[in-house]
Design an enzyme around this catalytic site. Structure first.
Site, PDB file in Angstrom:
ATOM      1  N   LYS A  39      25.652   3.499 -17.011  1.00 57.27           N
ATOM      2  CA  LYS A  39      26.599   4.346 -17.744  1.00 57.27           C
ATOM      3  C   LYS A  39      27.813   3.501 -18.119  1.00 57.27           C
ATOM      4  O   LYS A  39      28.774   3.417 -17.345  1.00 57.27           O
ATOM      5  CB  LYS A  39      27.042   5.520 -16.866  1.00 57.27           C
ATOM      6  CG  LYS A  39      25.961   6.541 -16.558  1.00 57.27           C
ATOM      7  CD  LYS A  39      26.524   7.643 -15.670  1.00 57.27           C
ATOM      8  CE  LYS A  39      25.509   8.715 -15.403  1.00 57.27           C
ATOM      9  NZ  LYS A  39      25.997   9.707 -14.403  1.00 57.27           N
ATOM     10  N   GLY A  91      17.767   6.036  -4.120  1.00 61.27           N
ATOM     11  CA  GLY A  91      17.460   6.208  -5.534  1.00 61.27           C
ATOM     12  C   GLY A  91      16.557   5.165  -6.167  1.00 61.27           C
ATOM     13  O   GLY A  91      15.783   5.479  -7.071  1.00 61.27           O
ATOM     14  N   GLY A 104      30.202   1.646 -10.472  1.00 64.68           N
ATOM     15  CA  GLY A 104      30.037   0.271 -10.012  1.00 64.68           C
ATOM     16  C   GLY A 104      30.523   0.060  -8.585  1.00 64.68           C
ATOM     17  O   GLY A 104      30.443  -1.047  -8.058  1.00 64.68           O
ATOM     18  N   ASP A 115      26.941   3.436 -12.119  1.00 70.41           N
ATOM     19  CA  ASP A 115      27.858   4.437 -12.657  1.00 70.41           C
ATOM     20  C   ASP A 115      29.265   3.826 -12.634  1.00 70.41           C
ATOM     21  O   ASP A 115      29.596   3.030 -13.500  1.00 70.41           O
ATOM     22  CB  ASP A 115      27.705   5.692 -11.789  1.00 70.41           C
ATOM     23  CG  ASP A 115      28.496   6.889 -12.280  1.00 70.41           C
ATOM     24  OD1 ASP A 115      28.618   7.068 -13.485  1.00 70.41           O
ATOM     25  OD2 ASP A 115      28.992   7.660 -11.437  1.00 70.41           O
ATOM     26  N   ARG A 125      13.546  13.741  -7.421  1.00 68.89           N
ATOM     27  CA  ARG A 125      13.279  12.292  -7.378  1.00 68.89           C
ATOM     28  C   ARG A 125      11.865  11.952  -7.846  1.00 68.89           C
ATOM     29  O   ARG A 125      11.599  10.840  -8.289  1.00 68.89           O
ATOM     30  CB  ARG A 125      13.449  11.753  -5.949  1.00 68.89           C
ATOM     31  CG  ARG A 125      14.861  11.819  -5.413  1.00 68.89           C
ATOM     32  CD  ARG A 125      14.956  10.980  -4.132  1.00 68.89           C
ATOM     33  NE  ARG A 125      16.137  11.280  -3.342  1.00 68.89           N
ATOM     34  CZ  ARG A 125      17.329  10.710  -3.526  1.00 68.89           C
ATOM     35  NH1 ARG A 125      17.501   9.838  -4.487  1.00 68.89           N
ATOM     36  NH2 ARG A 125      18.347  11.026  -2.753  1.00 68.89           N
TER      37      ARG A 125
END
Ligand code: 5GP
Ligand code: MG
Length: 178
Positions: free
Chosen positions: A134, A48, A108, A106, A168
Site C-alpha cells: 500500500k 499472513g 512498514g 502497509d 485467510r
C-alpha cells in the site's frame, strides 16, 4: 463482480487467483536469477505470509532454506505503547542473504522491526518480497525488492490475510466495500 461476506462485512474481489499465480511466477523467476550463487534463507512472517511463502518457495530453484517468525504484539505496562517481540528464530542468518517474505506492507512498521533485527543478526544481504503493498500508507524508506501488487489504501482479505481470523483461505484477494 465477485462479492463475499465475512462476519459483518462485504468484500469485492480485487486480485484474482490467476493474477496472483502469474505474478508469483515472475517474482520467483526474478529471485532465482538475482540470487543465484547466494547463500539464501527465506524468512516468512506469520501468520499472513504463509500462503505466499509456500507458493513462492515451491517455485524457487536455489539451494536455500526457509524459516518463519512471528511478531507478538502486546501492550506494555508502561506508557511506551505496544512492544513487538519477534518469536520463533531458529535459523542462523549470519552471513546469509535473507529474503523477507511478507503478505502485505502497509505502514512498514513490521518490516522495519524485522529489518532491524536482521541487521543486528548480521545478515549479509536483505531482500524484501511482499505480495501486496500500500504505497499511500507506507512511511519508511526500506526498499521493497519484489512487490506482487500495489493496492489502494483499503482493507483487504484473502490469500493469507484475515478479517478477525477469517478469510485467510480465500484463493484471491478481496477489498472491503466502503
Ligand atoms: P504494517 O503496517 O506494519 O506494514 O503492517 C502490519 C500488518 O498489518 C501486516 O503484516 C498485516 O498482517 C496487517 N495488515 C495491514 N494491512 C492489512 C489489510 O488491508 N488487511 C489485513 N487483513 N491485514 C492488514
Ligand atoms: Mg504480515
Amino acid at each position: 463482480m465477485k462479492e463475499i461476506n465475512i462476519l459483518d462485512k462485504t468484500f469485492r474481489e480485487l486480485i484474482t487467483e490467476q493474477e496472483i499465480n502469474s505474478r508469483i511466477d515472475e517474482i520467483a523467476k526474478q529471485i532465482n536469477s538475482d540470487l543465484a550463487g547466494h547463500d539464501v534463507v527465506f524468512l516468512g512472517i506469520l501468520n499472513g505470509a504463509f500462503l505466499f511463502a509456500a507458493d513462492l518457495y515451491r517455485r524457487i530453484k536455489l539451494e536455500s532454506r526457509i524459516s518463519f517468525i512471528k511478531l507478538a504484539s502486546y501492550e506494555g505496562t508502561s506508557s511506551s505503547g505496544s512492544i513487538r517481540e519477534l518469536i520463533g528464530w531458529n535459523e542462523d542468518i549470519r552471513n546469509k542473504t535473507v529474503v523477507v517474505v511478507e503478505d502485505i506492507v502497509d505502514t512498514g512498521n513490521t518490516l522495519e522491526r524485522v529489518f532491524g533485527e536482521l541487521v543486528i543478526r548480521k545478515a549479509s544481504g536483505i531482500k524484501i518480497a511482499t505480495m501486496l503493498y500500500k504505497p499511500d500508507a507506507y512511511k519508511k524508506d526500506i526498499f521493497l525488492d519484489y512487490v506482487g501488487f500495489r493496492i489502494p489504501n483499503d482493507f483487504v482479505v484473502g490469500y493469507g490475510l484475515d478479517y478477525d481470523g477469517f478469510g485467510r483461505n480465500l484463493p484471491s484477494v478481496y477489498a472491503l466495500i466502503k
